[in-house]
Design a protein around this motif. Structure first.
Motif, mmCIF file in Angstrom:
data_model
loop_
_atom_site.group_PDB
_atom_site.id
_atom_site.type_symbol
_atom_site.label_atom_id
_atom_site.label_comp_id
_atom_site.label_asym_id
_atom_site.label_seq_id
_atom_site.Cartn_x
_atom_site.Cartn_y
_atom_site.Cartn_z
ATOM 1 N N SER A 1 0.831 -1.201 0.000
ATOM 2 C CA SER A 1 0.000 0.000 0.000
ATOM 3 C C SER A 1 0.870 1.257 0.000
ATOM 4 O O SER A 1 2.005 1.251 0.481
ATOM 5 N N ASP B 1 0.508 3.916 1.733
ATOM 6 C CA ASP B 1 0.809 4.448 3.057
ATOM 7 C C ASP B 1 2.008 3.749 3.690
ATOM 8 O O ASP B 1 2.816 4.375 4.376
ATOM 9 N N LYS B 2 2.201 2.433 3.430
ATOM 10 C CA LYS B 2 3.383 1.745 3.943
ATOM 11 C C LYS B 2 4.650 2.249 3.254
ATOM 12 O O LYS B 2 5.706 2.377 3.880
ATOM 13 N N THR C 1 -4.685 6.279 0.751
ATOM 14 C CA THR C 1 -3.360 5.681 0.590
ATOM 15 C C THR C 1 -3.334 4.199 0.973
ATOM 16 O O THR C 1 -2.482 3.451 0.501
ATOM 17 N N GLU C 2 -4.258 3.769 1.841
ATOM 18 C CA GLU C 2 -4.272 2.356 2.215
ATOM 19 C C GLU C 2 -4.677 1.453 1.057
ATOM 20 O O GLU C 2 -4.329 0.260 1.047
ATOM 21 N N ALA D 1 -7.633 -4.960 -0.040
ATOM 22 C CA ALA D 1 -6.869 -4.143 0.911
ATOM 23 C C ALA D 1 -7.424 -4.296 2.309
ATOM 24 O O ALA D 1 -6.723 -4.131 3.258
#
Length: 512
Positions: A356, A358-359, A391-392, A512
């Motif tokens: 993802s 965000d990561k 973002t996820e 997700a």
């Protein structure tokens, strides 16, 4: 004595030898009346359980040759005796359960010509000799006679040097963790009456905060006590007195050696020595050991497979070494913590073809933090993400932005004076995720002039690997995945570089 019965309720009249008379009413206790000079009666005393009677339900009354009043009630047998001040002292002489009488409401008290007191019931007749009954309010004493480990006879002289009392009891013994089962035996010393039949109550601090129910048992056992300091307290009372001053026996159950503070300190000291020895050996080998150099090269290859610049790991280890050598332990510990978190994230993410967004941004943030610390750089880092981008749910290849961040830091910002900024802007364009990496460094032309050959080769390899990964991920050769833009200020002087990275969207909120 005279009695009046009616409605199953008994009222008793009893005339004492001193001229006073007594009246009992059901459930109301005992009333004592006297006579005034004009022969009119008046109430002298009203005696109930609040004054010490075992029960207010009185079934029979008599007196003995010592002018003591005997009272049979539902709870037992009480005796009233005059004290020096002329008042009545109440003694609970026998409890009802000691009589073994089933029909207690039919008891009768009678005094014979020899002064004996007889208690009769449908079950049996009991004789008392008042001359042999001495009543005193003196509180009995309680003594602890024996303490046995594991409920067996124990010779404490072999276990401790400090003994006290006639019974040779240990004084505050410290017992091993496996000596945690004890039997304690106690007894009462009571000179107030020939038939006191005392009761006992105890507690074990800190396990018990309240006294146990009274009992006539003269011992108590405790099994498998946990470690700690204990204080055993036992008290006694007879029919006439209140509770005695408690006898106390203190002891300690020591924890096992592996749970003691000195053992833990030794273990911590040994662990600290091992860690320090390993760290010192590691630093020494990094400085000159050829074997460690080969290990570093192998580590670089593994990092390359994980798509991370191997020079970063090598430089990070050197930075840790430098911080330790300069006795900057706090900075070194902080650096090691952040470095280990970054490596963990890289290793976790390298197992996946896509992670993802965000990561990825979290990993990039750690990387920038470490490089800023290592380069001693005051850097302003900014992320610009519109609200319509979750973002996820956006998927990108792991560490796909790191090479561009590294170039910006090393070739653009590290050689620049003044304020240093780097920004990551995320936007959407149809099926594409656009990542713009912007810095206010010295620009690509100036950087190329200053760059060394080895650095240039490394840069070209990093960008070429990233380009190939993006092409494979996007699966669309028509769109250029990477685009560089040189930035200039109003005076046409280089003011930084912008890298645009185009990534095919893999939006899948369900997975997700």
């Amino acid at each position: 004595m005279a009695e009046k019965k009616g409605n199953n309720l008994d009222v008793y009249f009893y005339e004492a030898s001193d001229g006073a008379f007594w009246i009992t009413f059901p459930g109301l206790g005992l009333f004592e009346y006297g006579f005034k000079k004009n022969k009119s009666p008046f109430l002298k005393n009203h005696i109930t359980i609040n004054d010490g009677l075992q029960s207010n339900q009185i079934v029979s009354v008599t007196n003995d040759g010592q002018n003591r009043l005997w009272i049979a009630n539902f709870a037992g047998l009480d005796i009233l005796q005059k004290n020096k001040a002329g008042g009545w002292e109440i003694f609970n002489y026998v409890k009802a359960e000691d009589f073994n009488i089933s029909a207690i409401d039919n008891e009768k008290l009678v005094r014979d010509v020899k002064g004996n007191i007889w208690l009769s019931s449908p079950d049996e007749i009991i004789k008392f000799n008042p001359e042999n009954i001495g009543l005193s309010k003196e509180t009995p004493r309680i003594i602890i006679e024996k303490v046995a480990l594991a409920f067996k006879e124990t010779d404490w002289s072999k276990l401790t040097d400090s003994l006290y009392s006639y019974y040779q009891l240990p004084r505050n013994p410290a017992l091993n963790y496996n000596q945690n089962s004890l039997g304690i035996f106690f007894n009462a010393i009571d000179l107030s009456t020939s038939n006191s039949n005392p009761e006992y109550s105890y507690k074990l601090l800190p396990l018990d905060t309240s006294w146990s129910n009274p009992s006539k048992i003269k011992s108590v056992s405790f099994a498998q006590l946990p470690e700690g300091k204990y204080q055993f307290m036992v008290r006694t009372k007879d029919r006439a007195s209140g509770w005695s001053k408690p006898a106390v026996f203190g002891f300690t159950i020591k924890p096992p050696f592996w749970a003691r503070w000195w053992f833990r300190i030794i273990i911590l000291a040994i662990a600290a020595l091992i860690i320090i020895s390993i760290f010192r050996a590691r630093v020494k080998k990094i400085r000159g050991d050829v074997f460690i150099e080969n290990q570093l090269k192998e580590l670089e290859m593994k990092a390359l497979k994980a798509q991370m610049n191997p020079h970063f790991i090598y430089n990070a280890l050197n930075s840790i070494q430098a911080l330790v050598a300069n006795d900057k332990k706090t900075e070194g510990i902080h650096y090691i913590g952040s470095f280990s978190r970054l490596l963990r994230q890289v290793l976790d993410n390298s197992e996946n073809n896509a992670i993802s967004l965000d990561k990825e941004l979290e990993t990039i943030g750690l990387y920038i933090q470490l490089e800023s610390l290592r380069l001693d750089m005051q850097l302003r880092y900014e992320k610009i993400i519109p609200e319509n981008i979750v973002t996820e749910f956006e998927k990108i290849p792991p560490l796909i932005l790191q090479p561009f961040i590294e170039n910006a830091l090393w070739h653009g910002l590290s050689r620049k004076d003044g304020e240093k900024k780097i920004a990551i802007t995320i936007s959407l364009n149809a099926d594409w995720l656009i990542c713009d990496i912007t810095d206010n460094g010295i620009g690509r032309n100036k950087a190329n002039e200053l760059a060394k050959n080895s650095a240039a080769i490394h840069q070209s390899k990093g960008i070429s690997i990233t380009r190939k990964r993006l092409i494979d991920f996007n699966d669309d050769e028509r769109v250029t995945p990477i685009e560089f833009t040189d930035l200039y200020d109003e005076g046409k002087k280089p003011s930084g570089t912008q890298v645009t990275v185009r990534i095919k969207r893999k939006f899948n909120p369900i997975s997700a």
